[in-house]
Scaffold this motif. Structure first.
Motif, PDB file in Angstrom:
ATOM      1  N   ALA A  32      -3.609  45.222  53.033  1.00 26.10           N
ATOM      2  CA  ALA A  32      -3.148  43.692  53.082  1.00 26.10           C
ATOM      3  C   ALA A  32      -2.226  43.388  51.897  1.00 26.10           C
ATOM      4  O   ALA A  32      -2.292  44.128  50.726  1.00 26.10           O
ATOM      5  CB  ALA A  32      -4.571  43.231  52.959  1.00 26.10           C
ATOM      6  N   ARG A  33      -1.556  42.213  52.113  1.00 24.26           N
ATOM      7  CA  ARG A  33      -0.576  41.970  51.136  1.00 24.26           C
ATOM      8  C   ARG A  33      -0.690  40.279  50.799  1.00 24.26           C
ATOM      9  O   ARG A  33      -1.436  39.791  51.643  1.00 24.26           O
ATOM     10  CB  ARG A  33       0.862  42.245  51.599  1.00 24.26           C
ATOM     11  N   THR A  34      -0.263  39.817  49.882  1.00 21.81           N
ATOM     12  CA  THR A  34      -0.248  38.588  49.311  1.00 21.81           C
ATOM     13  C   THR A  34       1.082  37.990  49.045  1.00 21.81           C
ATOM     14  O   THR A  34       1.900  38.752  48.594  1.00 21.81           O
ATOM     15  CB  THR A  34      -1.175  38.278  48.368  1.00 21.81           C
ATOM     16  N   LYS A  35       1.233  36.527  49.388  1.00 23.01           N
ATOM     17  CA  LYS A  35       2.182  35.855  48.978  1.00 23.01           C
ATOM     18  C   LYS A  35       1.939  34.406  48.847  1.00 23.01           C
ATOM     19  O   LYS A  35       1.158  33.803  49.647  1.00 23.01           O
ATOM     20  CB  LYS A  35       3.265  35.955  50.034  1.00 23.01           C
TER      21      LYS A  35
ATOM     22  N   VAL B  78      -1.284  33.289  50.689  1.00 17.78           N
ATOM     23  CA  VAL B  78      -1.427  33.902  52.142  1.00 17.78           C
ATOM     24  C   VAL B  78      -1.628  35.301  51.901  1.00 17.78           C
ATOM     25  O   VAL B  78      -1.241  35.932  51.251  1.00 17.78           O
ATOM     26  CB  VAL B  78      -0.095  33.734  53.011  1.00 17.78           C
ATOM     27  N   VAL B  79      -2.949  35.730  52.431  1.00 18.67           N
ATOM     28  CA  VAL B  79      -3.216  37.116  52.763  1.00 18.67           C
ATOM     29  C   VAL B  79      -3.130  37.635  54.092  1.00 18.67           C
ATOM     30  O   VAL B  79      -3.309  36.993  54.979  1.00 18.67           O
ATOM     31  CB  VAL B  79      -4.631  37.265  52.214  1.00 18.67           C
TER      32      VAL B  79
ATOM     33  N   ALA C 254      -8.556  30.480  42.443  1.00 18.51           N
ATOM     34  CA  ALA C 254      -7.991  30.984  41.398  1.00 18.51           C
ATOM     35  C   ALA C 254      -8.941  32.017  40.683  1.00 18.51           C
ATOM     36  O   ALA C 254      -8.301  32.980  40.076  1.00 18.51           O
ATOM     37  CB  ALA C 254      -7.584  29.984  40.307  1.00 18.51           C
ATOM     38  N   GLY C 255     -10.336  31.760  40.805  1.00 22.96           N
ATOM     39  CA  GLY C 255     -11.073  32.777  39.931  1.00 22.96           C
ATOM     40  C   GLY C 255     -11.698  33.808  41.060  1.00 22.96           C
ATOM     41  O   GLY C 255     -12.462  34.527  40.568  1.00 22.96           O
ATOM     42  N   SER C 256     -11.330  33.965  42.398  1.00 19.78           N
ATOM     43  CA  SER C 256     -11.743  34.717  43.264  1.00 19.78           C
ATOM     44  C   SER C 256     -10.832  35.888  43.502  1.00 19.78           C
ATOM     45  O   SER C 256      -9.642  35.788  43.371  1.00 19.78           O
ATOM     46  CB  SER C 256     -11.955  34.024  44.454  1.00 19.78           C
ATOM     47  N   ASN C 257     -11.270  37.105  43.967  1.00 26.30           N
ATOM     48  CA  ASN C 257     -10.446  38.085  44.397  1.00 26.30           C
ATOM     49  C   ASN C 257     -10.351  37.650  45.681  1.00 26.30           C
ATOM     50  O   ASN C 257     -11.040  37.996  46.670  1.00 26.30           O
ATOM     51  CB  ASN C 257     -11.214  39.668  44.122  1.00 26.30           C
ATOM     52  N   ILE C 258      -9.058  37.390  46.155  1.00 25.39           N
ATOM     53  CA  ILE C 258      -8.581  37.077  47.435  1.00 25.39           C
ATOM     54  C   ILE C 258      -8.805  38.085  48.317  1.00 25.39           C
ATOM     55  O   ILE C 258      -9.124  37.832  49.598  1.00 25.39           O
ATOM     56  CB  ILE C 258      -7.211  36.371  47.616  1.00 25.39           C
ATOM     57  N   LEU C 259      -8.372  39.392  47.759  1.00 26.86           N
ATOM     58  CA  LEU C 259      -8.234  40.346  49.088  1.00 26.86           C
ATOM     59  C   LEU C 259     -10.071  40.655  49.444  1.00 26.86           C
ATOM     60  O   LEU C 259      -9.854  41.001  50.611  1.00 26.86           O
ATOM     61  CB  LEU C 259      -7.780  41.547  48.502  1.00 26.86           C
ATOM     62  N   ASP C 260     -11.014  40.444  48.475  1.00 26.90           N
ATOM     63  CA  ASP C 260     -12.343  40.585  48.840  1.00 26.90           C
ATOM     64  C   ASP C 260     -12.441  39.354  49.975  1.00 26.90           C
ATOM     65  O   ASP C 260     -13.354  39.785  50.873  1.00 26.90           O
ATOM     66  CB  ASP C 260     -13.013  40.629  47.668  1.00 26.90           C
TER      67      ASP C 260
END
Length: 67
Positions: A14-17, A39-40, A57-63
């Motif tokens: 997975a990637r983020t932008k 966007v993940v 902001a405080g979360s691990n988005i990939l999780d």
């Protein structure tokens, strides 16, 4: 990374932008700072999820993406 993988194909790639989106009317000019998202997306199948940049902001988005 998470054990589950992408909900569509199971990939762990997975990637983020970061993106900004405009609303309608006056928000196009004055509210751009409130329309920022991360966007993940799965690099294999392209499945995407949008997360509000301020809320996550405080979360691990990939999780979050992998569940």
């Amino acid at each position: 990374m998470g054990e589950k993988g992408c909900i569509k194909c199971g990939s762990h790639d997975a990637r983020t932008k970061e993106v900004a989106m405009t609303g309608t009317g006056l928000s196009k000019m004055f509210d751009i700072q409130h329309n920022q998202f991360i966007v993940v997306y799965c690099a294999d199948c392209g499945y995407s999820e949008f997360y509000n940049k301020q809320s996550s902001a405080g979360s691990n988005i990939l999780d979050l993406f992998f569940g």
